[in-house]
Design a protein around this motif. Sequence first.
Motif, mmCIF file in Angstrom:
data_model
loop_
_atom_site.group_PDB
_atom_site.id
_atom_site.type_symbol
_atom_site.label_atom_id
_atom_site.label_comp_id
_atom_site.label_asym_id
_atom_site.label_seq_id
_atom_site.Cartn_x
_atom_site.Cartn_y
_atom_site.Cartn_z
ATOM 1 N N ARG A 41 48.700 31.811 45.017
ATOM 2 C CA ARG A 41 47.895 32.935 44.570
ATOM 3 C C ARG A 41 48.418 33.391 43.208
ATOM 4 N N SER A 43 48.082 36.649 40.030
ATOM 5 C CA SER A 43 47.568 37.916 39.507
ATOM 6 C C SER A 43 48.279 38.247 38.198
ATOM 7 N N GLN A 44 47.697 39.196 37.442
ATOM 8 C CA GLN A 44 48.229 39.599 36.146
ATOM 9 C C GLN A 44 48.281 41.125 36.067
ATOM 10 N N TYR A 45 49.276 41.617 35.305
ATOM 11 C CA TYR A 45 49.495 43.046 35.170
ATOM 12 C C TYR A 45 49.790 43.391 33.713
ATOM 13 N N ARG A 59 47.349 46.622 37.469
ATOM 14 C CA ARG A 59 46.795 45.313 37.804
ATOM 15 C C ARG A 59 45.535 45.069 36.985
ATOM 16 N N HIS A 62 40.851 40.383 37.668
ATOM 17 C CA HIS A 62 41.233 39.016 37.982
ATOM 18 C C HIS A 62 40.483 38.015 37.105
ATOM 19 N N TYR A 65 43.187 31.243 35.554
ATOM 20 C CA TYR A 65 44.460 31.058 34.853
ATOM 21 C C TYR A 65 44.318 29.939 33.838
ATOM 22 N N PRO A 84 43.456 36.055 44.136
ATOM 23 C CA PRO A 84 44.459 37.043 43.736
ATOM 24 C C PRO A 84 45.520 37.274 44.815
ATOM 25 N N GLU A 86 47.742 39.229 47.426
ATOM 26 C CA GLU A 86 47.361 40.268 48.390
ATOM 27 C C GLU A 86 48.421 41.354 48.554
ATOM 28 N N ASN A 111 52.279 37.500 34.040
ATOM 29 C CA ASN A 111 51.602 36.601 34.975
ATOM 30 C C ASN A 111 52.483 36.474 36.213
#
Length: 230
Positions: A41, A43-45, A59, A62, A65, A84, A86, A111
């Motif tokens: 999985r 996700s990006q912040y 966050r 989405h 990548y 993404p 969880e 990332n």
Amino acid sequence: MPLGTEGFTVIDLPEVAPDILPSYDRCPVDDYMGNGTRFKRFSQYKLTPAEDDAWSFKRLPHRDYTTYKKFNPVGGGIRRVYEPIEVDFTPLIAEGIRELGLDRSEPWQINVHQNRTRADGGRPGPLTPEGVHHDGHEFVMIAILNKVNVAGGTTRLWKPGADAPFWSGTLEAGQAVLLDDRGLAHDVTDVLSADGGPGHRDIVIIAFSRWAEKWYGDEHDAAALEEQEA
């Protein structure tokens, strides 16, 4: 240089929340890397300095990548579609930020890659099929959260132009390596079954870039995809 003259450090991690490890059971197979042995999985912040030396984690919406083929000849230059994440890795990431002494004069983007690699007696789990490489970011944190019936998985760090790694070590669950990604290249040997039966290794990788460098959004994606077309 927050990582000292060697450009890396190994740290002990805080205990993770009880929902973290079970969430790896729900990671879908990675169709792009690992030949069916990787589950992932992503996700990006955006990180923004907050009060009392803390950081605000926002966050980001989405996205697929993308990365540059010059950094990842196996999975770069293409859109990679992942579900993404969880669960909340931010307390663990905050520990890495403290150890890095991340520059608080500007925002950062990260990332976050949640990866499980499986192996059995007849099938090792490749961890870095792209070989010795840089990820292209300023800093990288590789945190090992769980190892079940596995051997191998030795992290190796390489100085520019070297024929052999200057450091190698097999990280245990509850440890992480933080590294200067531009000063050092890295790879990891395959995960192997410890006894011939099934096993797995669960990690989270965090790649840190300054927000101004634009590693998120349409502009970044277009540049990474254009490199493949050139």
